[in-house]
Design a protein around this motif. Structure first.
Motif, PDB file in Angstrom:
ATOM      1  N   GLU A 194      -2.999  -2.140   5.531  1.00  0.00           N
ATOM      2  CA  GLU A 194      -2.546  -1.785   4.189  1.00  0.00           C
ATOM      3  C   GLU A 194      -1.199  -1.075   4.276  1.00  0.00           C
ATOM      4  O   GLU A 194      -1.111   0.026   4.813  1.00  0.00           O
ATOM      5  N   PRO A 245       0.451  -6.603  -2.296  1.00  0.00           N
ATOM      6  CA  PRO A 245       0.065  -5.203  -2.053  1.00  0.00           C
ATOM      7  C   PRO A 245      -0.561  -4.512  -3.254  1.00  0.00           C
ATOM      8  O   PRO A 245      -1.301  -3.547  -3.096  1.00  0.00           O
ATOM      9  N   ARG A 275      -5.003  -0.300  -7.114  1.00  0.00           N
ATOM     10  CA  ARG A 275      -4.456  -1.631  -7.369  1.00  0.00           C
ATOM     11  C   ARG A 275      -4.061  -1.771  -8.839  1.00  0.00           C
ATOM     12  O   ARG A 275      -4.648  -1.137  -9.714  1.00  0.00           O
ATOM     13  N   GLY A 310      -6.074  -6.367  -5.105  1.00  0.00           N
ATOM     14  CA  GLY A 310      -7.254  -6.377  -4.253  1.00  0.00           C
ATOM     15  C   GLY A 310      -8.057  -7.621  -4.561  1.00  0.00           C
ATOM     16  O   GLY A 310      -8.215  -7.972  -5.739  1.00  0.00           O
TER      17      GLY A 310
END
Length: 336
Positions: free
Chosen positions: A128, A100, A178, A103
């Motif tokens: 997401e 999570p 991210r 990216g």
């Protein structure tokens, strides 16, 4: 130049007990990573360190093991042997905890051809876990704007050029903030304008403290965007470290700008300092001498010195030195 890891580092990377202390916190690392397909060894004993906050360029020709290493690091395939850690989590066992915050654009984006770019991102946003339904439209719009696709957001994906598809894949990787972004050949198919936009996005991520891992076979792109480099060749890491340090690791030399190159050559030859002519001056070898000694020799000989700078090994020269004789697969300029 490989930084060793330790248990309980600042990055939280779990590493084998008894390892030495790392030089810097690591966002990701591998040890003894190996992948075999039948009789083909794709990756062989790769030890890779990705410092937190760095832009690390994974450089190598096609077939050097870059994409396979990335896929193992992301938990997309299991290694035949060895270990990998991503953001403090063992991969692939703890992929659900690490990914999570990551990216990724690996081996080109995969989207539905009959949906628009925006609708494809809507599907990605729905998956997401950290993006609410109410926040998704704004996040999608921001991501499209960031990669220069806002004007083509409602066109069908099947009508996108290769470069536009690459940009949409990058937009998907940037839907939420991210800690790390992994880009496999991100400038593939892009024109110079698109390439500049990707460079800008990478610079913005770096400025925000995001760790970026960029795989490429374009030497110019790595030199323009990366702070660190790992060079892969035939499935092995043959060198890694800070880009500046690696470029300074070649034969030391001093570039001297002078209008009297012939006199400079003669003076240096008299002092047994190897040198050669270059445009607007001479290049003096510092292997057995020093920069002050070269300048003193020239000044005492009455040679006018307009400028003197330390020479750096170019990334092309460095790569050739590390991977000779198999360097034919490398593109050395954009667009080739």
């Amino acid at each position: 130049m490989t930084a060793a890891g330790s248990s309980g580092s600042a990055s939280g990377v779990d590493v084998p007990a008894g390892a030495s202390t790392p030089a810097a916190p690591l966002a990701a690392r591998t040890r003894g990573l190996r992948k075999v397909y039948g009789r083909t060894v794709a990756v062989d004993q790769v030890d890779l360190d990705v410092p937190e906050g760095a832009v690390l360029g994974m450089l190598g020709p096609n077939g050097s093991g870059k994409t396979t290493t990335i896929r193992m690091l992301l938990g997309l395939i299991r290694p035949t042997d060895g270990e990998a850690w991503l953001l403090g989590h063992s991969m692939p066992e703890e992929a659900g905890r690490a990914l999570p915050d990551v990216g990724a654009l690996v081996e080109g984006p995969g989207f539905h051809p009959f949906l628009s770019g925006r609708d494809n991102l809507r599907r990605m946003a729905a998956a997401e876990p950290r993006l609410s339904t109410s926040d998704a439209p704004a996040a999608i719009g921001d991501a499209l704007e960031r990669v220069g696709l806002a004007g083509a957001a409602d066109r069908r994906y099947r009508g996108y050029s290769l470069g536009m598809k690459q940009r949409l894949g990058l937009a998907a990787a940037l839907l939420v903030p991210r800690r790390m972004v992994v880009l496999d050949e991100p400038t593939n198919g892009l024109d110079p304008s698109g390439t500049r936009e990707i460079r800008r996005v990478i610079a913005e991520l770096h400025a925000a403290g995001v760790t970026v891992l960029v795989s490429s076979h374009l030497l110019s792109e790595v030199e323009a965007t990366c702070t660190h480099v790992a060079v892969l060749h035939t499935g092995n890491v043959v060198a890694q470290g800070e880009l500046g340090e690696l470029l300074d690791s070649g034969s030391p030399a001093l570039l001297v700008s002078t209008p009297d190159s012939a006199a400079a050559m003669e003076a240096l030859r008299h002092k047994r300092i190897p040198s050669r002519l270059i445009p607007d001056g001479v290049r003096a070898d510092l292997t057995a001498s020093t920069a002050p000694a070269v300048l003193e020799t020239l000044v005492l000989a009455g040679v006018p010195v307009h400028e003197a700078t330390r020479a750096r090994t170019g990334l092309e020269d460095l790569f050739a030195r590390l991977t000779q004789p198999d360097t034919a697969g490398i593109d050395q300029e954009e667009g080739r």
